[in-house]
Design a protein around this motif. Structure first.
Motif, PDB file in Angstrom:
ATOM      1  N   VAL A  77       0.867  -1.167   0.000  1.00 26.84           N
ATOM      2  CA  VAL A  77       0.000   0.000   0.000  1.00 26.84           C
ATOM      3  C   VAL A  77       0.909   1.224   0.000  1.00 26.84           C
ATOM      4  CG1 VAL A  77      -1.709   1.312   1.310  1.00 26.84           C
ATOM      5  CG2 VAL A  77      -1.820  -1.179   1.283  1.00 26.84           C
ATOM      6  N   GLU A  78       0.681   2.151  -0.891  1.00 27.97           N
ATOM      7  CA  GLU A  78       1.486   3.368  -0.953  1.00 27.97           C
ATOM      8  C   GLU A  78       0.731   4.511  -0.284  1.00 27.97           C
ATOM      9  OE1 GLU A  78       3.593   6.390  -4.169  1.00 27.97           O
ATOM     10  OE2 GLU A  78       2.667   4.535  -4.867  1.00 27.97           O
ATOM     11  N   VAL A  79       1.448   5.275   0.534  1.00 24.99           N
ATOM     12  CA  VAL A  79       0.879   6.438   1.200  1.00 24.99           C
ATOM     13  C   VAL A  79       1.709   7.650   0.804  1.00 24.99           C
ATOM     14  CG1 VAL A  79       0.391   7.515   3.418  1.00 24.99           C
ATOM     15  CG2 VAL A  79       0.123   5.041   3.153  1.00 24.99           C
ATOM     16  N   THR A  80       1.041   8.668   0.269  1.00 23.37           N
ATOM     17  CA  THR A  80       1.744   9.905  -0.090  1.00 23.37           C
ATOM     18  C   THR A  80       1.028  11.090   0.545  1.00 23.37           C
ATOM     19  OG1 THR A  80       0.466  10.126  -2.126  1.00 23.37           O
ATOM     20  CG2 THR A  80       2.561   8.969  -2.297  1.00 23.37           C
ATOM     21  N   ASP A  81       1.806  12.045   1.020  1.00 26.78           N
ATOM     22  CA  ASP A  81       1.264  13.291   1.580  1.00 26.78           C
ATOM     23  C   ASP A  81       0.083  13.050   2.505  1.00 26.78           C
ATOM     24  OD1 ASP A  81       3.125  14.829   0.138  1.00 26.78           O
ATOM     25  OD2 ASP A  81       1.856  14.720  -1.643  1.00 26.78           O
ATOM     26  N   ALA A  82       0.285  12.280   3.567  1.00 31.24           N
ATOM     27  CA  ALA A  82      -0.819  11.934   4.464  1.00 31.24           C
ATOM     28  C   ALA A  82      -0.404  12.097   5.923  1.00 31.24           C
ATOM     29  CB  ALA A  82      -1.255  10.496   4.213  1.00 31.24           C
ATOM     30  N   ARG A  83      -1.400  12.324   6.740  1.00 30.98           N
ATOM     31  CA  ARG A  83      -1.230  12.295   8.190  1.00 30.98           C
ATOM     32  C   ARG A  83      -1.262  10.821   8.582  1.00 30.98           C
ATOM     33  NH1 ARG A  83      -5.168  12.695  12.346  1.00 30.98           N
ATOM     34  NH2 ARG A  83      -6.737  12.797  10.706  1.00 30.98           N
ATOM     35  N   THR A  84      -0.317  10.372   9.405  1.00 33.86           N
ATOM     36  CA  THR A  84      -0.193   8.961   9.757  1.00 33.86           C
ATOM     37  C   THR A  84      -0.387   8.771  11.258  1.00 33.86           C
ATOM     38  OG1 THR A  84       1.402   8.707   7.963  1.00 33.86           O
ATOM     39  CG2 THR A  84       1.319   6.948   9.582  1.00 33.86           C
ATOM     40  N   VAL A  85      -1.122   7.725  11.623  1.00 33.30           N
ATOM     41  CA  VAL A  85      -1.347   7.375  13.021  1.00 33.30           C
ATOM     42  C   VAL A  85      -0.922   5.922  13.225  1.00 33.30           C
ATOM     43  CG1 VAL A  85      -3.083   7.056  14.826  1.00 33.30           C
ATOM     44  CG2 VAL A  85      -3.246   9.008  13.275  1.00 33.30           C
ATOM     45  N   TYR A  86      -0.127   5.694  14.255  1.00 35.27           N
ATOM     46  CA  TYR A  86       0.306   4.349  14.632  1.00 35.27           C
ATOM     47  C   TYR A  86      -0.444   3.959  15.903  1.00 35.27           C
ATOM     48  CZ  TYR A  86       4.114   5.237  11.398  1.00 35.27           C
ATOM     49  OH  TYR A  86       4.842   5.530  10.281  1.00 35.27           O
ATOM     50  N   ILE A  87      -1.199   2.878  15.843  1.00 29.44           N
ATOM     51  CA  ILE A  87      -1.972   2.413  16.992  1.00 29.44           C
ATOM     52  C   ILE A  87      -1.234   1.215  17.602  1.00 29.44           C
ATOM     53  CG2 ILE A  87      -4.167   1.487  17.808  1.00 29.44           C
ATOM     54  CD1 ILE A  87      -4.548   4.280  16.670  1.00 29.44           C
ATOM     55  N   SER A  88      -0.885   1.330  18.860  1.00 27.51           N
ATOM     56  CA  SER A  88      -0.216   0.233  19.564  1.00 27.51           C
ATOM     57  C   SER A  88      -1.080  -1.016  19.544  1.00 27.51           C
ATOM     58  CB  SER A  88       0.032   0.634  21.016  1.00 27.51           C
ATOM     59  OG  SER A  88       0.895   1.731  21.093  1.00 27.51           O
ATOM     60  N   GLY A  89      -0.451  -2.155  19.789  1.00 23.58           N
ATOM     61  CA  GLY A  89      -1.182  -3.418  19.816  1.00 23.58           C
ATOM     62  C   GLY A  89      -2.395  -3.326  20.716  1.00 23.58           C
ATOM     63  N   GLN A  90      -3.550  -3.609  20.155  1.00 22.28           N
ATOM     64  CA  GLN A  90      -4.799  -3.558  20.906  1.00 22.28           C
ATOM     65  C   GLN A  90      -5.133  -4.955  21.410  1.00 22.28           C
ATOM     66  OE1 GLN A  90      -6.654  -0.531  21.617  1.00 22.28           O
ATOM     67  NE2 GLN A  90      -4.529  -0.032  21.148  1.00 22.28           N
ATOM     68  N   ILE A  91      -5.556  -5.005  22.657  1.00 23.62           N
ATOM     69  CA  ILE A  91      -5.823  -6.278  23.317  1.00 23.62           C
ATOM     70  C   ILE A  91      -7.334  -6.496  23.433  1.00 23.62           C
ATOM     71  CG2 ILE A  91      -3.616  -6.236  24.524  1.00 23.62           C
ATOM     72  CD1 ILE A  91      -5.174  -5.254  27.033  1.00 23.62           C
ATOM     73  N   PRO A  92      -7.765  -7.716  23.717  1.00 22.02           N
ATOM     74  CA  PRO A  92      -9.191  -8.030  23.713  1.00 22.02           C
ATOM     75  C   PRO A  92      -9.925  -7.714  25.019  1.00 22.02           C
ATOM     76  CG  PRO A  92      -7.944 -10.036  23.994  1.00 22.02           C
ATOM     77  CD  PRO A  92      -6.949  -8.936  23.786  1.00 22.02           C
ATOM     78  N   VAL A  93      -9.510  -6.660  25.691  1.00 23.05           N
ATOM     79  CA  VAL A  93     -10.138  -6.268  26.947  1.00 23.05           C
ATOM     80  C   VAL A  93     -11.042  -5.070  26.677  1.00 23.05           C
ATOM     81  CG1 VAL A  93      -9.704  -5.431  29.296  1.00 23.05           C
ATOM     82  CG2 VAL A  93      -8.176  -7.143  28.270  1.00 23.05           C
ATOM     83  N   SER A  94     -12.268  -5.128  27.195  1.00 22.20           N
ATOM     84  CA  SER A  94     -13.225  -4.042  27.002  1.00 22.20           C
ATOM     85  C   SER A  94     -12.836  -2.854  27.886  1.00 22.20           C
ATOM     86  CB  SER A  94     -14.635  -4.507  27.358  1.00 22.20           C
ATOM     87  OG  SER A  94     -14.769  -4.609  28.767  1.00 22.20           O
ATOM     88  N   PRO A  95     -13.402  -1.662  27.613  1.00 26.31           N
ATOM     89  CA  PRO A  95     -13.133  -0.512  28.474  1.00 26.31           C
ATOM     90  C   PRO A  95     -13.526  -0.763  29.939  1.00 26.31           C
ATOM     91  CG  PRO A  95     -14.092   0.228  26.419  1.00 26.31           C
ATOM     92  CD  PRO A  95     -14.173  -1.279  26.429  1.00 26.31           C
ATOM     93  N   ALA A  96     -14.467  -1.681  30.171  1.00 23.82           N
ATOM     94  CA  ALA A  96     -14.880  -2.023  31.536  1.00 23.82           C
ATOM     95  C   ALA A  96     -13.945  -3.052  32.174  1.00 23.82           C
ATOM     96  CB  ALA A  96     -16.313  -2.567  31.525  1.00 23.82           C
ATOM     97  N   GLY A  97     -12.917  -3.476  31.437  1.00 24.47           N
ATOM     98  CA  GLY A  97     -11.958  -4.441  31.962  1.00 24.47           C
ATOM     99  C   GLY A  97     -12.354  -5.885  31.794  1.00 24.47           C
ATOM    100  N   GLU A  98     -13.363  -6.144  30.964  1.00 26.98           N
ATOM    101  CA  GLU A  98     -13.851  -7.509  30.764  1.00 26.98           C
ATOM    102  C   GLU A  98     -13.100  -8.205  29.634  1.00 26.98           C
ATOM    103  OE1 GLU A  98     -17.884  -6.471  30.040  1.00 26.98           O
ATOM    104  OE2 GLU A  98     -18.411  -6.501  32.167  1.00 26.98           O
ATOM    105  N   LEU A  99     -12.902  -9.510  29.799  1.00 26.55           N
ATOM    106  CA  LEU A  99     -12.237 -10.339  28.801  1.00 26.55           C
ATOM    107  C   LEU A  99     -13.108 -11.556  28.524  1.00 26.55           C
ATOM    108  CD1 LEU A  99      -9.693 -11.065  27.088  1.00 26.55           C
ATOM    109  CD2 LEU A  99      -8.881 -12.297  29.116  1.00 26.55           C
TER     110      LEU A  99
END
Length: 122
Positions: A18-40
């Motif tokens: 995938v080629e990206v030119t002239d763009a704002r880039t965001v790197y998202i750290s590894g996301q885990i399977p825990v809900s915002p309430a702390g549930e798994l």
């Protein structure tokens, strides 16, 4: 010397590049399977959907969406989850197909069946 030749065709939600030119880039750290309430959840499908929900939320904080993804790296705790992971990823992303890598690896917490990190650009 290596001479470039044809590639195996893209398919199944997979892109070689995938080629990206002239763009704002965001790197998202590894996301885990825990809900915002702390549930798994104990099952893979629910954990996978939670990870994608966490990714969508993180992207929204940067005014981006899943359609802005350019790279997805998925870490699976077991090869047995390959097909289910692929099906859920295609369900979530639809026709959007960023560059993709899937790695079978030991995950930081043994209860987590996967972790996904992404790069988005707009």
């Amino acid at each position: 010397m290596i001479t470039p030749g044809p590639l195996v065709p893209d398919g199944g939600g997979y892109r070689h590049s995938v080629e990206v030119t002239d763009a704002r880039t965001v790197y998202i750290s590894g996301q885990i399977p825990v809900s915002p309430a702390g549930e798994l959840a104990p099952d893979f499908a629910t954990q996978c959907r939670q990870v994608w929900a966490n990714i969508a939320t993180a992207l929204s904080h940067h005014d981006m969406a899943l359609t802005d993804l350019v790279k997805v790296t998925t870490y699976l705790s077991d090869r047995a989850y390959r097909a289910e992971n692929s099906a859920i990823r295609r369900e979530v992303l639809g026709d959007h197909a960023p560059a993709l890598t899937v790695v079978i690896a030991g995950i930081y917490d043994e209860a987590w069946l996967l972790e996904i990190e992404v790069v988005a650009a707009r």
